[in-house]
Design a protein around this motif. Structure first.
Motif, PDB file in Angstrom:
ATOM      1  N   ALA A  78       0.865  -1.177   0.000  1.00 32.67           N
ATOM      2  CA  ALA A  78       0.000   0.000   0.000  1.00 32.67           C
ATOM      3  C   ALA A  78       0.898   1.222   0.000  1.00 32.67           C
ATOM      4  O   ALA A  78       1.612   1.466   0.952  1.00 32.67           O
ATOM      5  CB  ALA A  78      -0.883   0.003   1.245  1.00 32.67           C
ATOM      6  N   THR A  79       0.884   1.943  -1.105  1.00 35.32           N
ATOM      7  CA  THR A  79       1.727   3.140  -1.180  1.00 35.32           C
ATOM      8  C   THR A  79       1.027   4.222  -1.983  1.00 35.32           C
ATOM      9  O   THR A  79       0.249   3.912  -2.886  1.00 35.32           O
ATOM     10  CB  THR A  79       3.100   2.829  -1.819  1.00 35.32           C
ATOM     11  N   SER A  80       1.301   5.460  -1.625  1.00 35.59           N
ATOM     12  CA  SER A  80       0.748   6.568  -2.400  1.00 35.59           C
ATOM     13  C   SER A  80       1.813   7.106  -3.344  1.00 35.59           C
ATOM     14  O   SER A  80       1.616   8.087  -4.025  1.00 35.59           O
ATOM     15  CB  SER A  80       0.318   7.671  -1.431  1.00 35.59           C
ATOM     16  N   LYS A  81       2.987   6.438  -3.353  1.00 33.22           N
ATOM     17  CA  LYS A  81       4.133   7.087  -3.994  1.00 33.22           C
ATOM     18  C   LYS A  81       4.395   6.667  -5.434  1.00 33.22           C
ATOM     19  O   LYS A  81       5.016   7.412  -6.174  1.00 33.22           O
ATOM     20  CB  LYS A  81       5.364   6.896  -3.119  1.00 33.22           C
ATOM     21  N   ILE A  82       3.998   5.482  -5.799  1.00 32.21           N
ATOM     22  CA  ILE A  82       4.087   5.132  -7.225  1.00 32.21           C
ATOM     23  C   ILE A  82       2.785   4.468  -7.663  1.00 32.21           C
ATOM     24  O   ILE A  82       2.086   3.826  -6.867  1.00 32.21           O
ATOM     25  CB  ILE A  82       5.270   4.173  -7.561  1.00 32.21           C
TER      26      ILE A  82
HETATM   27  P1  ADP Z   1       6.066   3.634   1.327  1.00 31.75           P
HETATM   28  O1  ADP Z   1       6.722   4.708   2.115  1.00 31.75           O
HETATM   29  O2  ADP Z   1       7.030   2.755   0.625  1.00 31.75           O
HETATM   30  O3  ADP Z   1       4.987   4.162   0.422  1.00 31.75           O
HETATM   31  P2  ADP Z   1       5.079   2.748   3.867  1.00 31.75           P
HETATM   32  O4  ADP Z   1       4.587   1.441   4.324  1.00 31.75           O
HETATM   33  O5  ADP Z   1       6.250   3.322   4.533  1.00 31.75           O
HETATM   34  O6  ADP Z   1       5.350   2.646   2.316  1.00 31.75           O
HETATM   35  O7  ADP Z   1       3.887   3.787   3.949  1.00 31.75           O
HETATM   36  C1  ADP Z   1       2.674   3.525   3.275  1.00 31.75           C
HETATM   37  C2  ADP Z   1       1.949   4.792   2.967  1.00 31.75           C
HETATM   38  O8  ADP Z   1       1.480   5.400   4.155  1.00 31.75           O
HETATM   39  C3  ADP Z   1       2.788   5.855   2.300  1.00 31.75           C
HETATM   40  O9  ADP Z   1       2.840   5.663   0.892  1.00 31.75           O
HETATM   41  C4  ADP Z   1       2.067   7.130   2.688  1.00 31.75           C
HETATM   42  O10 ADP Z   1       1.000   7.388   1.787  1.00 31.75           O
HETATM   43  C5  ADP Z   1       1.448   6.782   4.017  1.00 31.75           C
HETATM   44  N1  ADP Z   1       2.232   7.366   5.111  1.00 31.75           N
HETATM   45  C6  ADP Z   1       3.148   6.716   5.866  1.00 31.75           C
HETATM   46  N2  ADP Z   1       3.684   7.539   6.788  1.00 31.75           N
HETATM   47  C7  ADP Z   1       3.094   8.746   6.626  1.00 31.75           C
HETATM   48  C8  ADP Z   1       3.226  10.009   7.293  1.00 31.75           C
HETATM   49  N3  ADP Z   1       4.085  10.196   8.284  1.00 31.75           N
HETATM   50  N4  ADP Z   1       2.442  11.031   6.860  1.00 31.75           N
HETATM   51  C9  ADP Z   1       1.582  10.838   5.835  1.00 31.75           C
HETATM   52  N5  ADP Z   1       1.426   9.674   5.194  1.00 31.75           N
HETATM   53  C10 ADP Z   1       2.163   8.626   5.559  1.00 31.75           C
END
Ligand code: ADP
Ligand code: MG
Length: 617
Positions: A78-82
């Motif tokens: 689950a990611t918002s980054k890609i």
């Molecule tokens: P990744 O960083 O590889 O996307 P993570 O498991 O670390 O995967 O986090 C999952 C998702 O949770 C992130 O993509 C982000 O959207 C959200 N997220 C995590 N930590 C934060 C934070 N401190 N503030 C806002 N969103 C967060």
């Protein structure tokens, strides 16, 4: 035959993935800090208890998450980054795998509080070992707080595998430094067991480096910069005369991500070629920007290695730019490693006012007087100088106040008499003159053959037993410094010193903490030279942090070993005959004279029969 393959339940899959992502508390710190950076926070606070074993908390003022995202973020992938595979080649964020939170939640008690700016209420949620416990609305400022408690609570094997708090904290600090250095604009703070260890205001890179490493850091930095088609490079390197024994302050960042690279490290060392003494290490903080498609960081979620398209060119550019900076800032020519250290002003004289030289004229001087006066003078100086020489080598050794040492001296004296007055064969035979081989071994004929003693290891054994005794009995004697000496360390280094302060005191090291990052030394063990203190303490701290002696029984034992290792005479040191004798006698007065404190042989014995065999081949 029935089918036997099953899909693993999520919580099991997560636990397995956690094994890769979360090796120790520092891994959690890294992931949470990076998530906060990715969430565009401008203020990030890290709170640690018990080196992260019981609590790791990260508070940010970033974009926060919606109620739904707060649940989703703990799902695997689950990611918002890609969104698409191509995004992998244009990454702007630290994270992208969507694995970290799922992994962390699988092996700890995790609480999340988060609120987006536009929402009135935030959300509060708890997960324990992948098990959802609750989610409810809550009031909080914009941003996100993660609380990770009781790491590895459901994997005892992992928990037991964790190292001491000092070591785990060291790893956490490493991660904290890496993230904080890469983002000097973000305000970072770190609180460990209730004490604020770092408070790093927003600033530029130089300010950030100085805020982290403090002390004389600002003086020692020289900028590097270079822009080419394949790489833009900027950052700071240290002047060679500030080189350290430890490799602590060496950082490469590629596209603002910390990486390790033995290859690039080598390029930097090459640039310092000839400017660094022995194995001293320069500090560097170098940021490389390369086109994202020219690197592959997708090797392993936690690895810091990286693959470049054009490594050779990068190597050459890096080496040339570092060399250029060292030359440009006129660092190289002022170095003179061959200068005699005895000419350096001792610390104790640094603050003393210079006195005008006093000129004395001998009004009775008569150029026609006979030479008797002169020759007299000569003889006194020679006696004096030989005494002085004696004193200086004796200070190398401990006065164990043990009888053996005294007996040894008496023996030397009486032998001298024997030699000159009586040419008695039998007496001469018992006198076993030792001699040095290669400035490394001492050969000493004995009745049954020949002893060959390893001088450095032997001295380690002698010092180890001395220090261990002193630490245990608090019996070390101390020489007071005329002028207390202030030494600056990093906060973590001070942390180590605090931990071993009592033991150091027991052997005669007297100091107090003057500031968060400085100590005032008022007394040192009597076998030590004042000019060597800083070096010795740096070495001790480095060894202590690296925890190279895990097999040691206790802290005292470890410290005694480290001190012995650092203070023992080394191979390559010329020892005069008396020194050799002293060393031999002290060695054989030790309880365990056969081995060094590191279980290496201190001497070997060649039997007469072995010799004879060799000749009768
Ligand atoms: P990744 O960083 O590889 O996307 P993570 O498991 O670390 O995967 O986090 C999952 C998702 O949770 C992130 O993509 C982000 O959207 C959200 N997220 C995590 N930590 C934060 C934070 N401190 N503030 C806002 N969103 C967060
Ligand atoms: Mg992440």
């Amino acid at each position: 035959m029935s089918s036997i393959i099953q899909l693993l339940p999520d919580h099991v899959a997560n636990q397995i993935a956690a094994g890769e992502v979360v090796q120790r508390p520092a891994s959690v710190v890294k992931e949470l800090l990076e998530n906060a950076v990715d969430a565009k926070a401008t203020d990030i606070k890290l709170i640690i208890n018990d080196a992260g074993k019981t609590l790791i908390q990260v508070i940010d003022n970033g974009i926060g998450m919606s109620i739904i995202d707060a649940r989703l973020c703990f799902e695997r992938h689950a990611t918002s980054k890609i969104k698409h595979a191509e995004d992998l080649f244009a990454l702007q964020t630290k994270g992208f795998r969507g694995e970290a939170l799922a992994s962390i939640a699988a092996i700890a008690h995790v609480e999340l509080k988060t609120r987006q700016e536009q929402d009135e209420l935030g959300t509060h949620l708890r997960i324990e070992g992948s098990k959802f416990i609750f989610q409810e609305p809550c009031v909080l400022p914009k941003g996100t707080t993660f609380l990770v408690k009781n790491l590895f609570f459901n994997i005892p094997a992992r928990r037991n595998f964790l190292k001491s708090d000092t070591v785990e904290m060291r790893h956490i600090l490493d991660e904290f430094h890496r993230v904080a250095l890469a983002h000097p604009k973000i305000h970072f703070s770190l609180i460990a067991n209730g004490n604020e260890i770092f408070n790093l205001p927003s600033g530029n890179l130089r300010q950030r480096i100085v805020a982290i490493f403090m002390g004389k850091t600002n003086e020692k930095l020289v900028p590097v910069e270079e822009n080419t088609e394949i790489v833009s490079l900027k950052g700071f390197i240290s002047k060679p005369d500030f080189a350290k024994k430890s490799r602590g302050e060496q950082f490469f960042f590629v596209n603002n991500r910390y990486i390790k690279s033995g290859y690039l490290h080598h390029a930097v060392l090459q640039a310092y070629d000839g400017l660094l003494k022995d194995d001293l290490q320069p500090s560097y903080f170098i940021f490389l920007d390369v086109p994202p498609h020219s690197i592959d960081i997708n090797i392993h979620p936690t690895k810091t290695e990286i693959k470049f398209d054009d490594e050779h060119a990068l190597y050459a550019i890096l080496r040339a730019s570092v060399k250029h900076s060292l030359g440009q800032f006129n660092v190289a020519p002022i170095l003179d490693f061959d200068r005699d250290p005895n000419l350096d002003t001792p610390y104790s004289l640094l603050h003393r006012e210079a006195k005008a030289p006093h000129i004395e004229v001998n009004r009775n001087f008569n150029p026609f007087a006979t030479e008797t006066f002169d020759s007299n003078k000569k003889s006194t100086t020679s006696i004096f100088s030989s005494k002085k020489q004696n004193a200086s080598w004796e200070s190398l050794y401990i006065d164990m106040a043990s009888q053996s040492a005294q007996i040894a001296q008496i023996e030397v004296e009486s032998e001298e008499v024997n030699n000159t007055l009586f040419q008695d064969e039998s007496i001469n035979e018992t006198r076993n003159k030792s001699f040095q081989i290669n400035r490394k071994y001492i050969a000493c004929p004995i009745k049954s053959g020949l002893l060959i003693i390893h001088q450095s290891r032997a001295h380690q054994r002698i010092l180890y037993e001395k220090f261990l005794k002193e630490i245990t009995l608090s019996s070390g004697s101390s020489q007071q410094l005329l002028f207390p000496l202030e030494l600056v360390f990093t906060i973590e280094e001070c942390g180590v010193l605090k931990e071993i302060q009592d033991s150091l005191q027991a052997i005669g090291f007297l100091f107090e903490f003057s500031k968060q990052d400085a100590v005032i030394i008022t007394g040192i063990p009597d076998i030590m030279l004042e000019t060597k203190i800083e070096f010795l303490l740096q070495e001790l701290i480095k060894d202590y942090q690296e925890d190279t002696l895990r097999e040691s029984f206790s802290q005292n034992d470890k410290l005694a070993k480290l001190l012995a290792k650092n203070l023992a005479i080394k191979s390559g040191k010329l020892l005069v005959e008396e020194e050799q004798e002293q060393l031999i006698n002290q060695l054989f007065a030790c309880k365990e004279h056969i081995t060094s404190p590191f279980q290496k042989n201190t001497y070997i014995q060649i039997e007469m029969s072995d010799l004879e065999k060799k000749f009768n081949l």
